[in-house]
Each structure stands twice: as C-alpha cells, then as structure tokens.
Design a protein around this motif. Structure first.
Motif, PDB file in Angstrom:
ATOM      1  N   ALA A 177       0.830  -1.208   0.000  1.00  0.00           N
ATOM      2  CA  ALA A 177       0.000   0.000   0.000  1.00  0.00           C
ATOM      3  C   ALA A 177       0.862   1.255   0.000  1.00  0.00           C
ATOM      4  O   ALA A 177       0.539   2.244  -0.682  1.00  0.00           O
ATOM      5  CB  ALA A 177      -0.930  -0.002   1.220  1.00  0.00           C
ATOM      6  N   ALA A 178       1.964   1.242   0.747  1.00  0.00           N
ATOM      7  CA  ALA A 178       2.856   2.407   0.790  1.00  0.00           C
ATOM      8  C   ALA A 178       3.414   2.709  -0.593  1.00  0.00           C
ATOM      9  O   ALA A 178       3.513   3.877  -0.999  1.00  0.00           O
ATOM     10  CB  ALA A 178       3.992   2.162   1.782  1.00  0.00           C
ATOM     11  N   CYS A 179       3.769   1.669  -1.342  1.00  0.00           N
ATOM     12  CA  CYS A 179       4.273   1.858  -2.712  1.00  0.00           C
ATOM     13  C   CYS A 179       3.178   2.426  -3.613  1.00  0.00           C
ATOM     14  O   CYS A 179       3.436   3.341  -4.409  1.00  0.00           O
ATOM     15  CB  CYS A 179       4.779   0.532  -3.273  1.00  0.00           C
ATOM     16  N   GLU A 180       1.964   1.894  -3.498  1.00  0.00           N
ATOM     17  CA  GLU A 180       0.871   2.364  -4.345  1.00  0.00           C
ATOM     18  C   GLU A 180       0.491   3.802  -4.011  1.00  0.00           C
ATOM     19  O   GLU A 180       0.216   4.614  -4.907  1.00  0.00           O
ATOM     20  CB  GLU A 180      -0.349   1.447  -4.203  1.00  0.00           C
ATOM     21  N   VAL A 181       0.476   4.142  -2.720  1.00  0.00           N
ATOM     22  CA  VAL A 181       0.163   5.514  -2.309  1.00  0.00           C
ATOM     23  C   VAL A 181       1.220   6.481  -2.819  1.00  0.00           C
ATOM     24  O   VAL A 181       0.910   7.579  -3.303  1.00  0.00           O
ATOM     25  CB  VAL A 181       0.048   5.602  -0.767  1.00  0.00           C
ATOM     26  N   GLU A 182       2.482   6.078  -2.731  1.00  0.00           N
ATOM     27  CA  GLU A 182       3.561   6.945  -3.229  1.00  0.00           C
ATOM     28  C   GLU A 182       3.412   7.164  -4.731  1.00  0.00           C
ATOM     29  O   GLU A 182       3.602   8.273  -5.232  1.00  0.00           O
ATOM     30  CB  GLU A 182       4.931   6.346  -2.899  1.00  0.00           C
ATOM     31  N   ASP A 183       3.067   6.111  -5.455  1.00  0.00           N
ATOM     32  CA  ASP A 183       2.824   6.250  -6.898  1.00  0.00           C
ATOM     33  C   ASP A 183       1.661   7.188  -7.184  1.00  0.00           C
ATOM     34  O   ASP A 183       1.658   7.913  -8.176  1.00  0.00           O
ATOM     35  CB  ASP A 183       2.534   4.872  -7.517  1.00  0.00           C
ATOM     36  N   TYR A 184       0.655   7.159  -6.313  1.00  0.00           N
ATOM     37  CA  TYR A 184      -0.531   7.995  -6.512  1.00  0.00           C
ATOM     38  C   TYR A 184      -0.231   9.466  -6.221  1.00  0.00           C
ATOM     39  O   TYR A 184      -0.666  10.358  -6.968  1.00  0.00           O
ATOM     40  CB  TYR A 184      -1.656   7.499  -5.604  1.00  0.00           C
ATOM     41  N   LEU A 185       0.492   9.731  -5.164  1.00  0.00           N
ATOM     42  CA  LEU A 185       0.713  11.110  -4.719  1.00  0.00           C
ATOM     43  C   LEU A 185       1.861  11.814  -5.429  1.00  0.00           C
ATOM     44  O   LEU A 185       1.883  13.041  -5.518  1.00  0.00           O
ATOM     45  CB  LEU A 185       0.977  11.142  -3.205  1.00  0.00           C
ATOM     46  N   PHE A 186       2.807  11.057  -5.928  1.00  0.00           N
ATOM     47  CA  PHE A 186       4.004  11.650  -6.517  1.00  0.00           C
ATOM     48  C   PHE A 186       4.152  11.203  -7.969  1.00  0.00           C
ATOM     49  O   PHE A 186       3.818  10.075  -8.307  1.00  0.00           O
ATOM     50  CB  PHE A 186       5.246  11.278  -5.701  1.00  0.00           C
ATOM     51  N   ASP A 187       4.648  12.102  -8.776  1.00  0.00           N
ATOM     52  CA  ASP A 187       4.733  11.847 -10.213  1.00  0.00           C
ATOM     53  C   ASP A 187       5.984  11.033 -10.520  1.00  0.00           C
ATOM     54  O   ASP A 187       7.104  11.537 -10.405  1.00  0.00           O
ATOM     55  CB  ASP A 187       4.770  13.187 -10.958  1.00  0.00           C
ATOM     56  N   PHE A 188       5.800   9.785 -10.914  1.00  0.00           N
ATOM     57  CA  PHE A 188       6.914   8.901 -11.238  1.00  0.00           C
ATOM     58  C   PHE A 188       6.988   8.589 -12.731  1.00  0.00           C
ATOM     59  O   PHE A 188       7.628   7.621 -13.132  1.00  0.00           O
ATOM     60  CB  PHE A 188       6.793   7.587 -10.454  1.00  0.00           C
ATOM     61  N   ARG A 189       6.317   9.389 -13.558  1.00  0.00           N
ATOM     62  CA  ARG A 189       6.316   9.081 -14.988  1.00  0.00           C
ATOM     63  C   ARG A 189       7.720   9.145 -15.582  1.00  0.00           C
ATOM     64  O   ARG A 189       8.083   8.337 -16.439  1.00  0.00           O
ATOM     65  CB  ARG A 189       5.367  10.025 -15.720  1.00  0.00           C
ATOM     66  N   GLU A 190       8.505  10.100 -15.147  1.00  0.00           N
ATOM     67  CA  GLU A 190       9.871  10.216 -15.669  1.00  0.00           C
ATOM     68  C   GLU A 190      10.724   9.036 -15.226  1.00  0.00           C
ATOM     69  O   GLU A 190      11.493   8.478 -16.009  1.00  0.00           O
ATOM     70  CB  GLU A 190      10.485  11.537 -15.217  1.00  0.00           C
ATOM     71  N   ARG A 191      10.583   8.664 -13.952  1.00  0.00           N
ATOM     72  CA  ARG A 191      11.327   7.499 -13.466  1.00  0.00           C
ATOM     73  C   ARG A 191      10.903   6.247 -14.205  1.00  0.00           C
ATOM     74  O   ARG A 191      11.732   5.423 -14.606  1.00  0.00           O
ATOM     75  CB  ARG A 191      11.087   7.332 -11.962  1.00  0.00           C
ATOM     76  N   GLN A 192       9.579   6.095 -14.410  1.00  0.00           N
ATOM     77  CA  GLN A 192       9.068   4.916 -15.096  1.00  0.00           C
ATOM     78  C   GLN A 192       9.561   4.860 -16.540  1.00  0.00           C
ATOM     79  O   GLN A 192       9.936   3.788 -17.035  1.00  0.00           O
ATOM     80  CB  GLN A 192       7.538   4.915 -15.061  1.00  0.00           C
ATOM     81  N   ALA A 193       9.576   6.017 -17.210  1.00  0.00           N
ATOM     82  CA  ALA A 193      10.073   6.062 -18.588  1.00  0.00           C
ATOM     83  C   ALA A 193      11.546   5.672 -18.644  1.00  0.00           C
ATOM     84  O   ALA A 193      11.992   4.981 -19.570  1.00  0.00           O
ATOM     85  CB  ALA A 193       9.864   7.455 -19.176  1.00  0.00           C
ATOM     86  N   SER A 194      12.310   6.107 -17.646  1.00  0.00           N
ATOM     87  CA  SER A 194      13.737   5.775 -17.589  1.00  0.00           C
ATOM     88  C   SER A 194      13.940   4.288 -17.371  1.00  0.00           C
ATOM     89  O   SER A 194      14.813   3.665 -17.994  1.00  0.00           O
ATOM     90  CB  SER A 194      14.413   6.567 -16.457  1.00  0.00           C
ATOM     91  N   ILE A 195      13.131   3.694 -16.490  1.00  0.00           N
ATOM     92  CA  ILE A 195      13.260   2.264 -16.204  1.00  0.00           C
ATOM     93  C   ILE A 195      12.875   1.434 -17.428  1.00  0.00           C
ATOM     94  O   ILE A 195      13.533   0.427 -17.744  1.00  0.00           O
ATOM     95  CB  ILE A 195      12.394   1.889 -14.982  1.00  0.00           C
ATOM     96  N   ILE A 196      11.818   1.859 -18.139  1.00  0.00           N
ATOM     97  CA  ILE A 196      11.414   1.139 -19.359  1.00  0.00           C
ATOM     98  C   ILE A 196      12.533   1.173 -20.395  1.00  0.00           C
ATOM     99  O   ILE A 196      12.869   0.153 -21.013  1.00  0.00           O
ATOM    100  CB  ILE A 196      10.120   1.749 -19.926  1.00  0.00           C
ATOM    101  N   ALA A 197      13.123   2.361 -20.590  1.00  0.00           N
ATOM    102  CA  ALA A 197      14.221   2.489 -21.562  1.00  0.00           C
ATOM    103  C   ALA A 197      15.430   1.666 -21.133  1.00  0.00           C
ATOM    104  O   ALA A 197      16.055   0.983 -21.960  1.00  0.00           O
ATOM    105  CB  ALA A 197      14.610   3.962 -21.716  1.00  0.00           C
ATOM    106  N   MET A 198      15.746   1.704 -19.831  1.00  0.00           N
ATOM    107  CA  MET A 198      16.885   0.929 -19.352  1.00  0.00           C
ATOM    108  C   MET A 198      16.647  -0.561 -19.525  1.00  0.00           C
ATOM    109  O   MET A 198      17.560  -1.309 -19.902  1.00  0.00           O
ATOM    110  CB  MET A 198      17.148   1.255 -17.876  1.00  0.00           C
ATOM    111  N   THR A 199      15.422  -1.009 -19.281  1.00  0.00           N
ATOM    112  CA  THR A 199      15.094  -2.423 -19.455  1.00  0.00           C
ATOM    113  C   THR A 199      15.310  -2.857 -20.906  1.00  0.00           C
ATOM    114  O   THR A 199      15.841  -3.944 -21.170  1.00  0.00           O
ATOM    115  CB  THR A 199      13.633  -2.687 -19.043  1.00  0.00           C
ATOM    116  N   LYS A 200      14.915  -2.001 -21.845  1.00  0.00           N
ATOM    117  CA  LYS A 200      15.087  -2.339 -23.268  1.00  0.00           C
ATOM    118  C   LYS A 200      16.571  -2.402 -23.645  1.00  0.00           C
ATOM    119  O   LYS A 200      16.984  -3.247 -24.440  1.00  0.00           O
ATOM    120  CB  LYS A 200      14.353  -1.323 -24.138  1.00  0.00           C
ATOM    121  N   VAL A 201      17.373  -1.495 -23.067  1.00  0.00           N
ATOM    122  CA  VAL A 201      18.803  -1.504 -23.358  1.00  0.00           C
ATOM    123  C   VAL A 201      19.455  -2.745 -22.746  1.00  0.00           C
ATOM    124  O   VAL A 201      20.319  -3.379 -23.371  1.00  0.00           O
ATOM    125  CB  VAL A 201      19.475  -0.217 -22.842  1.00  0.00           C
TER     126      VAL A 201
END
Length: 536
Positions: free
Chosen positions: A146-170
C-alpha cells in the motif's frame, strides 16, 4: 553545430516524457479546495520526524515511502481509523515536509480514500482465512505494498518509469541470457534489475512490481475483489512464485551489470530534466550531449561528497546514541557491581571508537576521476545513438557451473578459519588491554556494525564509478580477513532493524499520542481561524 542524428524509438519515448513538467494537480479541478496544515504544528512534526530518522537508519530515497508505511500502520492498526484515511495521510506528509502545504487538492484525498478501501477489505479477508501472528505479519506485508501504491498515486513517477522502461530495453538489447529463460521471465528479470540498480528498490518495491505483473487488476481505486480475495487465500503459493524471481540464480550477475547501466541512465535522466526547453537539440547533437553529460557528472560528483558526509554524520549520531545507551544500561552497571570498579579506559574506548572509526573510514573515500566521466559519455552516446536493428550483445550470461560437494566443503572450512583468525586477533587484543567479557562483546558488536555501515557509505560514494576496480594483493588480503566482520555486521544490522527498541518507543509510545495531540491542536487553530474570519 554537428549534423543531427536519429535516436532509437525507446529513447525518443523517454525524451517525450521529459519535455513537459508534470504534477499531481493537472488532473483535478482548479476550483477544488486545497489541504492546509498549521505551520507551527508542522514544524513540531518535522523535528520529530528528523529525530526518528536518526534512530531508524534508512537509505534517503526510501525515507518517504517508509514514512507513508509508518503513518498508515499507525492510522489503521494503532488508532483504528477507517474513515478519512486519505486526508489524515496527506496532512501528516505535509507536516513532515514530504508534500507542499496549501497545494494538494482535497479531491486527491478522496481518491486516496477509494484506493485505501481495498487494503481495509484485505484486512477482512486476512481475518477470514488466517489467525494469530501470521495474519498480523501478512497485513503488514500488504501495508508495504500500500505504501508503494500511495507513493505512486501522490508523486509523479512518470519520468522514473520512462527511464526504467528504456533501461530495461537496453539491458535486453545488450545482454544475452541462457536459452532456457523464456521471453516473459526475461522481461521480469530485466525489470527487476532496472528497479534494483537504477532506483535502488527495497524488497517492498520489488514485491509491488511483481504483484503488478501477476495481478494487474489488483491496483487502482476499483480493483477486482475476487482477484484480491484469491490472492489472500492463496498467499503461500503467490509468495513462493514471487520469491522464485527474487532468488533467481541469474539475478546477482544481472545486478552487477545493471549497476553500470543505472549510472548511464541516472546521468541521462538528469541531463533531460535540466534541459526541457531544448531537449531535442541535446539528444540529436552528440557534441551538445557530451557537454551536458560532462557538466552533470561534475555536479553529481560534488553532490556525492555532500551525501557521503550527511550519511557519515547520521551514522555517527545513531551509533553514538546507541552506544551511550548501552553503556549506561549495561556496561557501567556490570563493571561497577560485578567487577567491583569501573575500567574507565574500556568504557572510553567503547564510547569513542565506533564514531572515530566511521570518521576515519570516511576520510579514505575518493571521488570519481575524469576517465570515469569519459567512460560515461561514451556509453550514453552508445545508448542514445545506436541504430535499432544493429544491436550486438555486449554481455553473455550463462548459468554457473556449480561447485561439487567436496569443493564447497573445502571452501567453507577456509571461510570458517578466516572467522577464527579475524575474531581471534580482535579478542586477543581486547584481552591484552583488560576488557571484560561484556565490554569486549560490545566492542566487537559495534566494530561489526560500523564496518557494515562504512562499507555501505563507501559503496554510495562509488555509485557513479563505472571503471573496473583494479585491486592489488594487499587489498585482496584485507578484504579476505575483513569480510567476516562485515558479514556479521550485515547480519546484526538486519536483525536489529526488526527489534529496534528506539523505533518501538517512538512509534508506539511517543508518535501515536503526539500525532493525536497535534491533530487536536490543528482542529483548535482551525476553529480559532474561522472565528477570527467571522469578526472581519
């Protein structure tokens, strides 16, 4: 200006996310009321939070998530609240400076209420299928999710998520795994590597990711409750399923490679975030990208020194407070009543040695050099400009051959001998300077804890180093005999984190009544403000 080049599609998608700054408020109505707390009360909460962070040592990037977990545990398990959880949670986060005051909209609290209803339902499902301590531990596990989901809800992680997706592909582009690992398992393993190395995720975040893969309908404010109940009911099976990935034999090898790629994406992410207004010009012109990467590297090296100093200070304060308490409660009474007198030299050494050792180790920490920056520039350009369809694997990971029973037995014997030699020398030295058994035990305890903390801080100082570390014979010999101390320190640190007396006192004896008093004061000040506004 050099001629433009084109970038791979996954880098282009990452760049697109960084073009516009995002915030929580963009998705809600402008006329919505904003959540406000009293600044004086907020300062009291902030001071308490800083004190608590001293006695409960955590990595800085996990402090906010852990604070959310702790607040929810207090609200649900200690205070027994079921209504208005979202508002109380946001108010607490504002008071301890994790959210801005008078900025977050009340509709966010209502959305958070709907999200948290799921976890109140989970508590009922747990009570239905399980009893006793296991039920309590299971609900605490879900509160971590729940703490992880709440943090995702309250704080903008789109940039972090985009970085992780790109890193995963590399990672998938550059690393070849054994043929027996299917496509789905490869994707999960690469994602775990990116989360662990780039975001330095703890087990809670990794479990949160795995749960999103196995139960995609679990998250959000409108989950499939049948899926949720099935997850709770079949918990042992699902836990084994998750642990199978977390303990996968290839993970250590992947994490070792992933740590380097995490540096490249950390620097690239910062370059993009600092240059939103000319982001396409930077990524399509290699010379400009090179200049910006070099600038960011230089800034990050300076920030690392500041972070290391801050970590050392926090560690010294934590160790010194803990040591003083142990000295007052155990060492001094033991010597005074059972040894018929105080050995002032042993008490002084035990009090001063741990913080002095921590400070001494911190002085040996060195920042990355120019060659390290050149390597980062080269690898980032390779990531950004390599044409799709021309990929060549840089790393070929294979399953380990494994050691035979005799070889493992022989190595374990040698390992045990190093424990005997290392701690034998320490005990011999303590005996020579007339330490009693309790003082000697406390000395060894803090020697191990400090060594483990120091190694962690040293690794943090080296987090941007991507060059191979050349170790001489002396360093190898030192590591060989210091490893038992560090390993025991790690084990003690993990065990003590579960039975931290100071954290228990602050969470259950101080925090709950303190927060209730502050909330009453908050309501009183709000009432007084309303009466004052009526006059005018």
């Amino acid at each position: 200006m050099t001629e433009k080049v084109f970038v791979p599609s996954f880098i282009a998608k990452m760049v697109k996310v960084f073009k516009v700054e995002n915030s929580l408020e963009t998705a809600v109505a402008e006329d919505d009321s904003k959540i406000r707390v009293n600044q004086a009360i907020g300062r009291v909460s902030l001071i308490y939070e800083k004190l608590r962070n001293v006695v409960d040592y955590n990595d800085e990037h996990l402090i906010r998530k852990n604070a959310i977990f702790r607040i929810m545990k207090r609200l649900i398990s200690i205070e027994g609240r079921v209504d208005g959880l979202g508002l109380h949670l946001i108010q607490d986060l504002i008071r301890i400076n994790h959210l801005p005051n008078n900025t977050i909209l009340e509709s966010s609290a209502h959305g958070l209420d709907r999200l948290l209803e799921k976890y109140l339902t989970i508590e009922k499902f747990i009570d239905k299928y399980y009893k006793g301590r296991f039920a309590r531990r299971l609900f605490i596990w879900f509160l971590q999710i729940a703490a992880c989901e709440v943090e995702d809800y309250l704080f903008d992680f789109r940039e972090r998520q985009a970085s992780i997706i790109a890193m995963t592909k590399v990672l998938k582009r550059d690393i070849e795994l054994p043929s027996g690992v299917n496509e789905k398992n490869q994707d999960i393993l690469f994602n775990l590597t990116a989360l662990k190395s780039f975001f330095k995720s703890d087990e809670g975040i990794l479990h949160y990711y795995l749960l999103s893969q196995f139960y995609p309908n679990f998250f959000g404010s409108d989950p499939n409750l049948q899926d949720v109940e099935r997850l709770v009911q079949n918990w042992n099976v699902e836990q084994s399923r998750m642990e199978k990935y977390l303990s996968h034999p290839l993970r250590n090898k992947l994490n070792k490679i992933g740590r380097r790629y995490a540096v490249y994406f950390l620097i690239l992410r910062e370059v993009l975030a600092k240059n939103r207004d000319r982001i396409e010009d930077i990524v399509t012109h290699p010379r400009v990208l090179t200049e910006e990467v070099a600038t960011v590297c230089s800034q990050r090296y300076k920030e690392i020194r500041i972070k290391v100093v801050r970590s050392v200070v926090r560690s010294v304060i934590y160790i010194f407070i803990t040591k003083m308490v142990l000295a007052m409660l155990l060492e001094i009474p033991f010597e005074y009543f059972l040894q018929q007198g105080l050995n002032y030299s042993s008490i002084l050494i035990n009090v001063l040695f741990p913080p002095v050792l921590m400070l001494a180790i911190s002085l040996l920490i060195r920042l990355p050099k120019q060659k390290n920056t050149e390597k980062i520039i080269h690898e980032i350009k390779d990531i950004v400009y390599q044409k799709e369809g021309t990929e060549q694997k840089k790393y070929h990971i294979r399953h380990g051959l494994g050691r035979g029973t005799i070889t493992r037995f022989f190595f374990n014997i040698i390992y045990l001998i190093t424990y005997g030699i290392t701690f034998g020398v320490v005990i011999w030295f303590l005996n020579k300077i007339h330490f009693n058994i309790l003082s000697g035990g406390i000395f060894i305890f803090f020697l191990c804890i400090v060594s483990f903390f120091a190694i962690n801080i040293r690794l943090r100082a080296r987090e941007l180093i991507v060059l191979d570390n050349r170790e001489g014979f002396i360093n190898l010999l030192f590591d060989f005999f210091s490893l038992p101390i560090v390993r025991l320190g790690r084990w003690l640190s993990v065990k003590l984190s579960k039975i931290n007396v100071f954290v228990f006192i602050m969470d259950f004896i101080i925090e709950a009544p303190l927060k209730i008093i502050l909330e009453v004061l908050e309501d009183w000040f709000s009432f007084m403000r309303e009466k004052k506004e009526e006059i005018y």
